[in-house]
Scaffold this active site. Structure first.
Site, PDB file in Angstrom:
ATOM      1  N   CYS A   3       0.881  -1.177   0.000  1.00 13.93           N
ATOM      2  CA  CYS A   3       0.000   0.000   0.000  1.00 13.93           C
ATOM      3  C   CYS A   3       0.915   1.223   0.000  1.00 13.93           C
ATOM      4  O   CYS A   3       1.937   1.239  -0.681  1.00 13.93           O
ATOM      5  CB  CYS A   3      -0.962  -0.027   1.177  1.00 13.93           C
ATOM      6  N   GLN A   4       0.577   2.240   0.762  1.00 14.52           N
ATOM      7  CA  GLN A   4       1.424   3.431   0.811  1.00 14.52           C
ATOM      8  C   GLN A   4       2.524   3.311   1.862  1.00 14.52           C
ATOM      9  O   GLN A   4       3.671   3.642   1.612  1.00 14.52           O
ATOM     10  CB  GLN A   4       0.571   4.679   1.097  1.00 14.52           C
TER      11      GLN A   4
END
Length: 462
Positions: A429-430
């Protein structure tokens, strides 16, 4: 006049208690489902909870207005705007007053004037407060709900995206444009008390400051700078985040009337064999709330890792089916808070808790590997590796790892058939929080060759 703000950080939701000190009466604006904080405050300050008011039929949390009406006999003020699809269905048997634009009501000596502010939803209203008990005839502030936030306005596309009501986003955006014209006519000094802050999915650029003024928003809020309808509609609808799937259920629950909460004791599982059996049951959703690293190092097969952090409630709503039974693996000290978080979005079917220590009794624990950016680079060009980016559309569109495949976390269930089971899966993800959830979800769904790129896209960029 007495005033207090309440904030649920997991939902980024504000509610407000306003009390008339002369009469001892108090109202709660947009109450959360668990009303104990209002009860405790009222008892401490010497108030009676005589009223509750709703700005609209909420999509992101279960309202506590029905609970207040049942537990305290509170009078409930609800919108009578919008067409038949936007009428409350639970007013029989409680003290309820339906209000429209221009109406006014009092709680003690404090006046609330109703202003119809459609856009986020057709029935949305705001309340302008005047402290007449304090001798004022000048309004002090406005409770804007999901109409005007600090730095943003309510999104008009939830009905279409989350509730499946076709062709409503554009109409709502036009309504919002005209509602904002009314807002611009308000006195600059008026305090703005919004329904949400930063982190809510009810807008795209909400500020973290808990309140503002009408004058400040007129000067700085992007939405209030527009004078042309078409340009406003285009910008308002652009880049709105994906609405959590549970929003559609919340609309239904709050329209028809939330069930009344009781304080029944939830049983605690002491046997690992019982826990493993429940985790293997497709009708049961077992959530392990331990930190992601602990989960990766050993967990019961079929369990989903959702660490109890600020993002817990949102992703529980995204990934849990409302017809499933729920089992929670958590230490005793935060079980009550976890239960309340789930109940705040209507996930009431918690059938059991299990202590984290029970996991150690298992002889067949699953694990997965956390890798760094170099670990991903070493495998990125392999035909046997499938990299999944589970971030939201906007994040993906702003930049992604070459060769990655986009499967947003909230839609993993619907996209499982598009993910190859004959390849190693690497999830990111981030920053690693969402990918830990996604990795556990995919592993429980049968993707056993799986790794989590823990530094995420931020690590990749660095």
């Amino acid at each position: 006049m007495y005033f207090r703000t309440f904030f649920d950080e997991k939902l980024a939701q504000y509610s407000y208690m306003v009390g008339c000190q002369r009469t001892g009466e108090a109202i709660v604006i947009d109450p959360a489902r668990h009303i104990a904080p209002y009860e405790e405050t009222a008892k401490k300050e010497g108030f009676r909870l005589t009223a509750a008011a709703e700005t609209h039929i909420h999509a992101d949390f279960v309202s506590g207005a029905h609970q207040m009406a049942k537990d305290h006999g509170s009078k409930v003020f609800l919108s009578d705007e919008g067409d038949e699809d936007w009428k409350y269905k639970y007013i029989d048997g409680i003290d309820a007053q339906l209000v429209k634009d221009g109406d006014a009501f009092k709680v003690g000596n404090i006046e609330f004037k109703v202003m119809h502010t459609p856009g986020h939803t057709p029935e949305h209203i705001s309340f302008v407060l005047t402290d007449k008990g304090g001798g004022s005839h000048i309004p002090m502030g406005i409770f804007t709900g999901d109409f005007v936030f600090v730095g943003d306005v309510g999104r008009p596309d939830l009905l279409e995206k989350a509730a499946g009501v076709k062709d409503t986003a554009n109409t709502g955006a036009i309504q919002m444009f005209h509602s904002l014209k009314k807002f611009k006519e308000l006195p600059d000094h008026l305090v703005v008390w919004p329904g949400h802050g930063a982190g809510s999915a009810c807008g795209k650029a909400l500020g973290a400051v808990p309140m503002s003024t009408a004058g400040y928003e007129k000067q700085t809020n992007w939405a209030l700078q527009h004078t042309e309808e078409d340009a406003f509609v285009k910008e308002l609808l652009a880049d709105q985040p994906e609405p959590p799937k549970y929003f559609a259920m919340m609309k239904k629950v709050n329209k028809e009337g939330p069930s009344i909460l009781t304080r029944e004791t939830v049983p605690v599982i002491a046997s690992v064999h019982e826990l493993e059996k429940l985790a293997a049951d497709e009708n049961t959703f077992v959530i392990d709330t331990r930190p992601a690293v602990e989960f990766a190092n050993g967990h019961i097969e079929g369990t989903i890792n959702m660490p109890y952090t600020k993002i817990f409630t949102n992703w529980a709503g995204w990934l849990t089916d409302y017809d499933q039974s729920i089992v929670i693996i958590a230490p005793e000290y935060n079980r009550k808070e976890i239960q309340q978080s789930l109940e705040s979005i209507g996930l009431d079917r918690i059938v059991a808790f299990a202590d984290t220590e029970v996991i150690a009794q298992s002889t067949v624990l699953e694990t997965y590997k956390n890798i760094d950016v170099n670990g991903l680079k070493e495998q990125l060009d392999s035909d046997d590796v499938y990299v999944i980016d589970i971030r939201q559309d906007k994040e993906w569109n702003e930049g992604h790892i070459p060769g990655a495949h986009h499967h947003m976390l909230g839609y993993l269930k619907e996209e499982l058939h598009n993910i190859p089971k004959d390849k190693k899966i690497i999830v990111h993800c981030q920053s690693g929080a969402r990918s830990a959830i996604g990795t556990s979800y995919l592993q429980a769904a049968g993707f056993k060759q799986i790794e989590n790129m823990a530094p995420g896209f931020a690590g990749w960029q660095q």
